[in-house]
Design a protein around this motif. Structure first.
Motif, mmCIF file in Angstrom:
data_model
loop_
_atom_site.group_PDB
_atom_site.id
_atom_site.type_symbol
_atom_site.label_atom_id
_atom_site.label_comp_id
_atom_site.label_asym_id
_atom_site.label_seq_id
_atom_site.Cartn_x
_atom_site.Cartn_y
_atom_site.Cartn_z
ATOM 1 N N ARG A 75 2.357 2.783 5.369
ATOM 2 C CA ARG A 75 2.412 2.763 3.910
ATOM 3 C C ARG A 75 3.816 3.107 3.425
ATOM 4 N N SER B 45 -7.242 0.477 -7.648
ATOM 5 C CA SER B 45 -7.336 0.829 -6.231
ATOM 6 C C SER B 45 -7.000 2.290 -5.968
ATOM 7 N N SER C 142 0.856 -1.183 0.000
ATOM 8 C CA SER C 142 0.000 0.000 0.000
ATOM 9 C C SER C 142 0.892 1.232 0.000
ATOM 10 N N ASP D 221 -7.723 -0.633 2.806
ATOM 11 C CA ASP D 221 -7.493 -1.569 1.702
ATOM 12 C C ASP D 221 -7.230 -0.846 0.387
ATOM 13 N N THR D 222 -7.094 0.481 0.429
ATOM 14 C CA THR D 222 -6.771 1.251 -0.769
ATOM 15 C C THR D 222 -5.258 1.227 -0.955
ATOM 16 N N ARG D 223 -4.795 0.607 -2.006
ATOM 17 C CA ARG D 223 -3.351 0.414 -2.184
ATOM 18 C C ARG D 223 -2.667 1.663 -2.725
ATOM 19 N N TRP D 224 -3.356 2.447 -3.545
ATOM 20 C CA TRP D 224 -2.792 3.675 -4.097
ATOM 21 C C TRP D 224 -3.619 4.827 -3.546
#
Length: 907
Positions: A182, A255, A151, A279-282
């Protein structure tokens, strides 16, 4: 091209008539096997064939695809390879055609739709995909796909940053990334080369010192960035700016979410605001340089964390002759309860969540309306069918017959059939299936499913707009007293594409000028059928569908879209158009004109039921009221909303037997303590004290009435209920909340302000309300003024004084009041203290226990500005949010009812 197969296919329009957005999508429904459809069948709908991608026009056939799920006539492509036989999914959704179509296989066991998806994690409605964003040319060697599995935190580009501003941005990003766990993608501004956002070739080559992989525009020490750091603060993993160039993994791209945060948030505030984005990777931060102020040093352990963070980052960002990079000062926005202000789901920005409501399935009366007609619309599940029925009856009573209910499940459709209501089933794929299978009667109690229902709601509005109808979109608890339609054809409102109600409670302020700081309330919104409005409805639907936070439903999404830029007053020929503004649908949508509906005529739960603004001198006639600001949402029904409507004669769907009983109540003199006006400068604590004294008296009156009603087999008409203080979840001054400083105290208060309203009524099972546990029905204080109460009942009233009668059991009560058995209404005076309980010990205990629960209102305490030592607005009530914070003191009240009086004779 895949070979033909035996199953036959039929073609139907998915819309038709009216205004339609362009480009529209070509939707294919298939049975899970390759198939062909004669192009001649499409010719009547799509003309000419050249409107289709070339790969569709092959030898007079339109090949279908495999490898995707099927929902209500829409093919959802799993990936581009699944559609390789004909074209990419991007080509499909960009097909420019006059009407969207669906290709539906003839019914057969072999080609039946897949089973409904599980409701454990409610999915969005069906999606047709397309490319999300510009692909940047690869800079340097590509990164392995595995590198993108984590992430990442990214700062949105801001052209023209100075070196000091870039250092401040880096400091903020390092702190945020460490806090959120992150990796940091370094901003391109750190490089002395370019990577254009528009996909053009830049000057960066991937050459440069790690971890930057570029020549530096800011004279930082690369060696410091690759060395181990001392101290407790651990530098998060770092990726160069070129990490986001080239062909990126599709799941990583999908994402990508951009968020805007309030300025100057500390560690706990940021963590709270971004809790829905784990859960947002970008994750891209819009205003990253000003978003973070560091760790709140008032909290235990944080001084050491902050000190270590500053030591490490000051070393990494040191530049000869320059001061240490500065963080933004802490603002503690809204008292430290900040949320994401704006979000854009860039990775799914051009996905389309298909919601269908076939025009040919509309009720005949609706289909007969001319295009351009105003259509009053609400939506409902079967669990709130009664509320929807009342909406229909009140709308009809206001003189409107052009109305429609969007049914969200089959249960609602069944209720429509039973009550002859104008309905259409909204089809939204797996969300529709999840609504059918839910366990909670009230959808609001399902925080995962409720936001998805908003996707269907807004998608439904959009479909009606494409059919050519102007839509008055209403929640089922937003009822009309008068026809609002003429308003949109008068004055400046004729220029409005959209008109919206607000949650404001300051009627005088709104009368002077619309108060744009308040939330727009989508429980009542007018949408004129125009291309810009249809585009806005599309964006509105997708914003809800792509939200990462459960709180972002249709209302939050509407506000985000229309307030991303401040609405600009509309002027025509140099003259200001009152109450109309120009807004955009998000950052890059088409502009449209939006009117803010007058609060004095479109009232809400506070202005109508608490302030009673419609009864003020010179008040204009109210057009509608929305049941907001209420406090009695039961497990199976919105009892508080219904009771408010009953109290004001706006609940029109009670059965006749509700009005055809025998009743007991108390005289006006016995109902309340002596009336005591509370001026605008009253100290809240003094007002609360009298409010609680009134509550204690009210409990004694109601418990006596419930006991006597139980003994006599009569229903109870509740006494007049006066409030000497408002009921609100935030601070008040002079017992009035901000915006309602001029309201009158006391006021006739709604039942949910002072009583545990759901406990007075029975649970709903299969749409039917059962008796309450005590077995004594209650009626609203103004019950006898309802025209449905038979004249024979109103004219059969017996006034009985119980003054001097004390400690009577149920048996003695029956004896004493036997001469009045035939009276329709018993009006008691001096009743408090007259009833002591039941002769039967078991019945007595049950009565004491049940009424003790009914009359013990466990509610929010009174939060007063008085005694707060000038705490700033949005400070926490009752206790400090963090050590050292000022707060608003609270007064707790609404204790359990007093015990029943002793009986004068043994039971």
């Amino acid at each position: 091209r895949p070979p033909p197969v035996p199953p036959t296919f039929t073609i139907r329009k998915s819309g038709g008539g009216g205004l339609r957005p362009t480009p529209s999508s070509l939707a294919l429904h298939f049975g899970g096997v390759p198939a062909t459809v004669p192009l001649s069948d499409l010719a009547a709908l799509l003309s000419p064939c050249s409107a289709l991608p070339a790969s569709f026009c092959v030898a007079g056939e339109v090949p279908a695809v495999t490898g995707a799920a099927s929902y209500f006539g829409t093919a959802v492509f799993a990936d581009a390879a699944a559609a390789a036989a004909l074209a990419t999914p991007e080509d499909v959704v960009r097909t420019s055609a006059a009407t969207a179509i669906s290709v539906t296989p003839a019914a057969s066991a072999a080609h039946s739709p897949p089973p409904p998806a599980s409701t454990a994690s409610p999915p969005s409605p069906p999606v047709v995909g397309c490319k999300r964003q510009v692909e940047l040319p690869l800079v340097g060697a590509p990164f392995p796909a595995s590198e993108y599995s984590g992430s990442f935190l990214v700062a949105r580009r801001t052209p023209g940053r100075t070196a000091d501003e870039t250092r401040a941005l880096l400091k903020t990003m390092l702190g945020l990334a460490a806090l959120l766990g992150r990796s940091v993608v370094l901003p391109v501004e750190v490089c002395a080369c370019t990577i254009p956002e528009d996909g053009a070739a830049g000057t960066c080559t991937g050459q440069g010192p790690p971890p930057f992989d570029c020549p530096l525009a800011v004279p930082l020490d690369p060696a410091a960035w690759t060395a181990d750091t001392a101290g407790d603060f651990r530098v998060p993993p770092v990726k160069p700016a070129r990490f986001l160039t080239g062909t990126l993994p599709d799941d990583f791209v999908r994402s990508h979410v951009r968020v805007l945060l309030p300025d100057g948030m500390d560690d706990s505030e940021v963590a709270h605001a971004l809790r829905g984005y784990k859960d947002t990777r970008w994750l891209e931060i819009d205003n990253a340089a000003t978003a973070f102020c560091g760790w709140d040093t008032r909290m235990p352990g944080n001084p050491a964390k902050m000190s270590s963070f500053l030591t490490v980052t000051d070393h990494l960002l040191s530049v000869a002759g320059a001061s240490p990079a500065a963080l933004h000062p802490c603002t503690h926005y809204r008292g430290g309860t900040g949320e994401v202000v704006q979000f854009t789901n860039l990775g799914q920005s051009c996905d389309r969540h298909i919601v269908l409501a076939s025009e040919d399935k509309l009720p005949a009366a609706v289909r007969a309306l001319p295009k351009g007609s105003d259509l009053m619309v609400t939506f409902a599940t079967g669990s709130v069918a009664t509320m929807a029925l009342n909406w229909v009856r009140t709308t009809q009573a206001a003189g409107v017959s052009a109305l429609l209910i969007g049914a969200l499940d089959q249960s609602m459709m069944d209720a429509c059939d039973q009550n002859q209501l104008p309905c259409i089933l909204i089809e939204g794929g797996a969300v529709t299936a999840a609504l059918q299978q839910r366990k909670a009667g009230n959808v609001r109690s399902d925080p995962a499913l409720y936001p998805k229902m908003s996707v269907l709601k807004v998608g439904f509005y959009r479909e009606l707009l494409t059919f050519g109808y102007n839509v008055w979109a209403c929640d089922a608890d937003a009822v009309f007293m008068r026809d609002p339609r003429p308003l949109m054809s008068t004055g400046g409102y004729v220029h409005a594409d959209v008109a919206i109600a607000t949650d404001c409670i300051d009627v005088p302020g709104d009368t002077r000028s619309p108060l744009l700081h308040c939330d727009f309330n989508t429980g009542l919104v007018y949408l004129r059928s125009k291309p810009a409005t249809i585009e806005f409805a599309e964006r509105w639907r997708e914003t809800v569908a792509n939200a990462k936070e459960h709180r972002i439903r249709d209302q939050a999404a509407f506000n985000m879209l229309t307030k991303v830029r401040r609405p600009e007053p509309l002027s025509i020929d140099g003259a200001r158009v009152p109450r109309v503004f120009t807004v955009t649908a998000g950052t890059d949508g088409s502009p449209f004109n939006m009117a803010v509906l007058p609060l004095s005529r479109f009232l809400n739960g506070h202005t109508f039921f608490v302030q009673h603004a419609h009864t003020l001198p010179d008040a204009q006639p109210a057009l509608s009221v929305h049941m907001t600001y209420q406090f009695a949402e039961g497990r199976s029904f919105a009892y508080g909303k219904r009771q408010r409507l009953r109290e004001h004669g706006l609940w029109l769907v009670d059965r006749d037997d509700y009005y055809n009983g025998k009743y007991v109540t108390v005289s006006a003199a016995s109902a309340t303590l002596p009336y005591k006006p509370m001026g605008p400068t009253i100290d809240s604590r003094e007002a609360v004290a009298y409010h609680l004294a009134e509550a204690k008296h009210r409990n004694q009156v109601i418990r006596t009435l419930l006991g006597i009603g139980k003994a006599l087999g009569r229903e109870v008409i509740l006494p007049r209920m006066l409030c000497y203080c408002d009921f609100m979840w935030k601070e008040m001054k002079s017992c009035r909340v901000g915006g309602a400083e001029s309201m009158r105290l006391p006021f006739d208060c709604p039942m949910d302000h002072v009583l545990n309203t759901p406990s007075f009524f029975g649970e709903f099972v299969d749409g039917q309300e059962g008796p309450n546990p005590l077995g004594v029905g209650v009626r609203e204080p103004a019950f006898l003024s309802n025209p449905r109460v038979p004249a024979a009942t109103k004219n059969s009233t017996a006034a009985v004084s119980l003054a001097g009668q004390r400690g009577l059991t149920d048996g003695r009560i029956r004896e004493l009041l036997a001469p009045y058995a035939d009276a329709g209404v018993l009006v008691l005076d001096g009743a408090v203290g007259a009833f002591c309980g039941f002769d039967d010990p078991a019945a007595h205990k049950r009565f004491v226990d049940l009424t003790g629960e009914m009359l013990h209102y466990r509610r929010t305490p009174f939060c007063t500005m008085e005694g707060s030592d000038d705490a700033p607005l949005f400070s926490q009530c009752c206790s400090p949010r963090k050590p050292g914070d000022k707060f608003f003191p609270c007064v707790h009240g609404f204790d359990p009812p007093d015990p029943l009086p002793a009986c004068s004779a043994a039971r």
